[in-house]
Scaffold this motif. Structure first.
Motif, PDB file in Angstrom:
ATOM      1  N   GLY A  18       0.782  -1.233   0.000  1.00 19.77           N
ATOM      2  CA  GLY A  18       0.000   0.000   0.000  1.00 19.77           C
ATOM      3  C   GLY A  18       0.809   1.276   0.000  1.00 19.77           C
ATOM      4  O   GLY A  18       0.240   2.379   0.041  1.00 19.77           O
ATOM      5  N   GLY A  19       2.127   1.160  -0.062  1.00 16.04           N
ATOM      6  CA  GLY A  19       2.972   2.351  -0.097  1.00 16.04           C
ATOM      7  C   GLY A  19       2.819   3.099  -1.418  1.00 16.04           C
ATOM      8  O   GLY A  19       2.706   2.489  -2.477  1.00 16.04           O
ATOM      9  N   ARG A  20       2.829   4.416  -1.344  1.00 13.04           N
ATOM     10  CA  ARG A  20       2.637   5.211  -2.556  1.00 13.04           C
ATOM     11  C   ARG A  20       3.689   6.311  -2.759  1.00 13.04           C
ATOM     12  O   ARG A  20       3.821   6.841  -3.852  1.00 13.04           O
ATOM     13  CB  ARG A  20       1.235   5.852  -2.550  1.00 13.04           C
ATOM     14  N   VAL A  21       4.450   6.661  -1.712  1.00  6.90           N
ATOM     15  CA  VAL A  21       5.498   7.686  -1.839  1.00  6.90           C
ATOM     16  C   VAL A  21       6.773   7.163  -1.174  1.00  6.90           C
ATOM     17  O   VAL A  21       6.801   6.956   0.041  1.00  6.90           O
ATOM     18  CB  VAL A  21       5.077   9.024  -1.190  1.00  6.90           C
ATOM     19  N   LEU A  22       7.797   6.932  -1.974  1.00  7.32           N
ATOM     20  CA  LEU A  22       9.062   6.422  -1.465  1.00  7.32           C
ATOM     21  C   LEU A  22      10.109   7.520  -1.558  1.00  7.32           C
ATOM     22  O   LEU A  22      10.384   8.049  -2.641  1.00  7.32           O
ATOM     23  CB  LEU A  22       9.502   5.196  -2.277  1.00  7.32           C
ATOM     24  N   LEU A  23      10.687   7.888  -0.411  1.00  8.66           N
ATOM     25  CA  LEU A  23      11.709   8.924  -0.341  1.00  8.66           C
ATOM     26  C   LEU A  23      13.063   8.246  -0.189  1.00  8.66           C
ATOM     27  O   LEU A  23      13.315   7.579   0.816  1.00  8.66           O
ATOM     28  CB  LEU A  23      11.446   9.852   0.851  1.00  8.66           C
ATOM     29  N   ILE A  24      13.919   8.394  -1.195  1.00  8.45           N
ATOM     30  CA  ILE A  24      15.203   7.682  -1.222  1.00  8.45           C
ATOM     31  C   ILE A  24      16.340   8.680  -1.066  1.00  8.45           C
ATOM     32  O   ILE A  24      16.544   9.543  -1.924  1.00  8.45           O
ATOM     33  CB  ILE A  24      15.380   6.893  -2.529  1.00  8.45           C
ATOM     34  N   ASP A  25      17.079   8.555   0.027  1.00  4.72           N
ATOM     35  CA  ASP A  25      18.224   9.422   0.281  1.00  4.72           C
ATOM     36  C   ASP A  25      19.513   8.743  -0.194  1.00  4.72           C
ATOM     37  O   ASP A  25      19.648   7.522  -0.079  1.00  4.72           O
ATOM     38  CB  ASP A  25      18.321   9.701   1.785  1.00  4.72           C
ATOM     39  N   GLN A  26      20.444   9.539  -0.743  1.00  3.43           N
ATOM     40  CA  GLN A  26      21.743   9.046  -1.202  1.00  3.43           C
ATOM     41  C   GLN A  26      21.579   7.960  -2.276  1.00  3.43           C
ATOM     42  O   GLN A  26      22.167   6.884  -2.195  1.00  3.43           O
ATOM     43  CB  GLN A  26      22.551   8.471  -0.019  1.00  3.43           C
ATOM     44  N   VAL A  27      20.795   8.244  -3.283  1.00  3.56           N
ATOM     45  CA  VAL A  27      20.428   7.231  -4.275  1.00  3.56           C
ATOM     46  C   VAL A  27      21.642   6.684  -5.011  1.00  3.56           C
ATOM     47  O   VAL A  27      21.671   5.510  -5.407  1.00  3.56           O
ATOM     48  CB  VAL A  27      19.395   7.805  -5.277  1.00  3.56           C
ATOM     49  N   PHE A  28      22.679   7.502  -5.179  1.00  2.68           N
ATOM     50  CA  PHE A  28      23.831   7.080  -5.976  1.00  2.68           C
ATOM     51  C   PHE A  28      24.688   6.027  -5.272  1.00  2.68           C
ATOM     52  O   PHE A  28      25.638   5.499  -5.864  1.00  2.68           O
ATOM     53  CB  PHE A  28      24.709   8.286  -6.332  1.00  2.68           C
ATOM     54  N   LYS A  29      24.349   5.688  -4.001  1.00  5.16           N
ATOM     55  CA  LYS A  29      25.125   4.693  -3.283  1.00  5.16           C
ATOM     56  C   LYS A  29      24.896   3.280  -3.823  1.00  5.16           C
ATOM     57  O   LYS A  29      25.604   2.365  -3.432  1.00  5.16           O
ATOM     58  CB  LYS A  29      24.785   4.744  -1.786  1.00  5.16           C
TER      59      LYS A  29
ATOM     60  N   ILE B  50      32.967  13.409  -5.638  1.00  7.09           N
ATOM     61  CA  ILE B  50      33.697  13.513  -6.898  1.00  7.09           C
ATOM     62  C   ILE B  50      34.309  12.171  -7.296  1.00  7.09           C
ATOM     63  O   ILE B  50      34.108  11.682  -8.412  1.00  7.09           O
ATOM     64  CB  ILE B  50      34.789  14.603  -6.814  1.00  7.09           C
ATOM     65  N   LEU B  51      35.033  11.529  -6.374  1.00  6.74           N
ATOM     66  CA  LEU B  51      35.702  10.274  -6.731  1.00  6.74           C
ATOM     67  C   LEU B  51      34.704   9.167  -7.053  1.00  6.74           C
ATOM     68  O   LEU B  51      34.862   8.444  -8.047  1.00  6.74           O
ATOM     69  CB  LEU B  51      36.626   9.829  -5.598  1.00  6.74           C
ATOM     70  N   LEU B  52      33.686   9.022  -6.219  1.00  3.64           N
ATOM     71  CA  LEU B  52      32.735   7.920  -6.412  1.00  3.64           C
ATOM     72  C   LEU B  52      31.876   8.132  -7.650  1.00  3.64           C
ATOM     73  O   LEU B  52      31.745   7.243  -8.502  1.00  3.64           O
ATOM     74  CB  LEU B  52      31.849   7.775  -5.170  1.00  3.64           C
ATOM     75  N   ILE B  53      31.297   9.302  -7.781  1.00  2.62           N
ATOM     76  CA  ILE B  53      30.349   9.526  -8.874  1.00  2.62           C
ATOM     77  C   ILE B  53      31.072   9.658 -10.213  1.00  2.62           C
ATOM     78  O   ILE B  53      30.596   9.163 -11.236  1.00  2.62           O
ATOM     79  CB  ILE B  53      29.482  10.765  -8.571  1.00  2.62           C
ATOM     80  N   LYS B  54      32.226  10.295 -10.210  1.00  2.00           N
ATOM     81  CA  LYS B  54      32.993  10.453 -11.451  1.00  2.00           C
ATOM     82  C   LYS B  54      33.912   9.260 -11.701  1.00  2.00           C
ATOM     83  O   LYS B  54      34.602   9.217 -12.727  1.00  2.00           O
ATOM     84  CB  LYS B  54      33.804  11.741 -11.416  1.00  2.00           C
ATOM     85  N   GLN B  55      33.923   8.306 -10.753  1.00  2.00           N
ATOM     86  CA  GLN B  55      34.710   7.068 -10.883  1.00  2.00           C
ATOM     87  C   GLN B  55      36.182   7.372 -11.154  1.00  2.00           C
ATOM     88  O   GLN B  55      36.799   6.870 -12.099  1.00  2.00           O
ATOM     89  CB  GLN B  55      34.119   6.177 -11.981  1.00  2.00           C
ATOM     90  N   ILE B  56      36.748   8.192 -10.277  1.00  2.00           N
ATOM     91  CA  ILE B  56      38.160   8.548 -10.345  1.00  2.00           C
ATOM     92  C   ILE B  56      38.929   7.695  -9.340  1.00  2.00           C
ATOM     93  O   ILE B  56      38.461   7.463  -8.218  1.00  2.00           O
ATOM     94  CB  ILE B  56      38.354  10.047 -10.027  1.00  2.00           C
ATOM     95  N   GLU B  57      40.089   7.221  -9.739  1.00  2.00           N
ATOM     96  CA  GLU B  57      40.887   6.386  -8.850  1.00  2.00           C
ATOM     97  C   GLU B  57      41.353   7.176  -7.628  1.00  2.00           C
ATOM     98  O   GLU B  57      41.657   8.367  -7.708  1.00  2.00           O
ATOM     99  CB  GLU B  57      42.104   5.842  -9.595  1.00  2.00           C
TER     100      GLU B  57
END
Length: 395
Positions: free
Chosen positions: A89-100, A226-233
């Motif tokens: 019955g859930g209708r609104v899902l709030l997702i924090d830090q989605v890029f994880k 920056i490192l995680l999202i841009k995939q920098i070593e």
């Protein structure tokens, strides 16, 4: 699922947002997929929880907040979780830090296609390029940016007032009248220096050392966003941090790309890419002449907001640099800021010439009728001379 609801109820119940963010009324909450981007520390989590509290109360089960930092999501995907929530019955899902979570954008697309009655609101870093880098979300996601406190929001919080925002057109045309509604209630200059020093990030309200907290936040922006999202070593992290420091201590001016490349031991092209990443992370702003943009070299690089200046190198902070940084940051939300034809002029929206100047130095300036003079060290203005602090009422 019950554990997530218990956490949701606790967080919503204990959420206290003393300043209601204007973005709450700008978002079309009828859209089914809403992305809220913003740099670390501007209050994205509090914003989601405040929305849940306003619209659904504390104990309603139609809305649920989750944070993908939870280790549960190392094994279970967004789509799997959303399916169970939707079925119950859930209708609104709030997702924090989605890029994880890996493949998060594909998961959101699948949820959008599978669950027509489900609304998803998610937060992400300002580094993310939702539509450019995630074509599966094109046409279905509505993206918004949550910024740090404006001077208006800071002033309202500190004084208990409820001053409204004004458009740039209103300020330029009617600033003498506008300040007559403000000055009888508060003296803005009593709070302005506090704002430029520590008022942009909402965590100034916490009982911790603000500068240390901000330094920690800046490190997280570079190390994670920056490192995680841009995939920098990871081995390149020290170069990015060194570059950021060099840009910060140089103050607002044109960067010497060749020298910076030598300083951090990399190529000119890599320096430019790193500068772009720092701008995406809202650590710096790049100023270009009208009609130019990245990958061309900017004519000026400045820190994104004045609080960063005091945190990085407080002994070298110049008042003029602080005031120009404040002005650019205030305009950045809804306006295009370019370098003007003169070094100390800015061009706003391709037509408005603005110069930031010290009201105490008025006699040394040769005033031009087609230039707006945003003056600091004064609370009032006259004609084309406006008080700089009033630009902090743009949002």
């Amino acid at each position: 699922m019950e554990a997530f609801f218990r956490t949701h109820q606790y967080l919503v119940e204990h959420t206290n947002a003393p300043v209601r963010r204007g973005l709450m009324d700008e978002i079309n909450w009828n859209d089914r997929l809403i992305g809220i981007k913003g740099t670390r520390g501007v209050g994205k989590t509090t914003f989601l929880l405040q929305y849940a509290k306003e619209k659904f109360g504390i104990r309603g089960r139609e809305c649920l907040y989750i944070n993908l930092n939870n280790f549960y999501f190392q094994k279970h995907g967004i789509e799997e979780f959303a399916s169970e929530f939707y079925r119950d019955g859930g209708r609104v899902l709030l997702i924090d830090q989605v890029f994880k979570q890996q493949n998060w954008s594909k998961s959101l697309r699948d949820c959008y296609d599978r669950f027509p009655q489900l609304k998803i609101v998610f937060t992400g870093s300002s580094v993310m390029r939702l539509k450019e880098e995630n074509p599966e979300l094109n046409g279905i996601v509505k993206s918004y940016n949550l910024r740090g406190f404006s001077f208006r929001e800071f002033l309202n919080l500190q004084t208990g007032n409820n001053f409204k925002p004004y458009t740039l057109e209103e300020i330029l045309a009617d600033h003498e009248h506008i300040i007559k509604h403000i000055l009888p209630k508060v003296r803005p200059m009593q709070y302005f220096q506090d704002y430029v020093h520590h008022g942009f990030y909402p965590f100034f309200q916490e009982h911790r050392n603000y500068s240390e907290n901000l330094l920690k936040t800046m490190n997280m922006m570079t190390e994670v966003d920056i490192l995680l999202i841009k995939q920098i070593e990871l081995k390149y992290l020290t170069r990015i941090k060194r570059l950021f420091y060099e840009l910060a201590v140089d103050g607002p001016k044109a960067p010497n790309i060749s020298q910076l490349a030598v300083d951090i031991d990399t190529s000119r092209a890599t320096v430019m890419n790193y500068i772009k990443y720092l701008a995406d992370a809202r650590l710096i702003n790049m100023i270009y002449p009208k009609g130019q943009r990245f990958p061309k070299k900017p004519t000026k690089v400045m820190l994104h907001n004045s609080n960063l200046m005091y945190a990085i190198y407080p002994s070298k902070v110049e008042q003029q640099d602080v005031m120009e940084t404040f002005m650019v940051n205030s305009l950045w939300k809804d306006h295009k800021v370019n370098q003007g034809s003169h070094e100390n002029h800015y061009l706003v929206d391709g037509k408005i010439k603005i110069r930031v100047c010290d009201a105490a130095q008025n006699s040394k300036l040769r005033m031009q009728p087609d230039v707006i003079y945003a003056r600091y060290n004064t609370e009032v203005g006259l004609g084309n001379k406006i008080p700089l602090w009033l630009l902090g009422f743009l949002y």
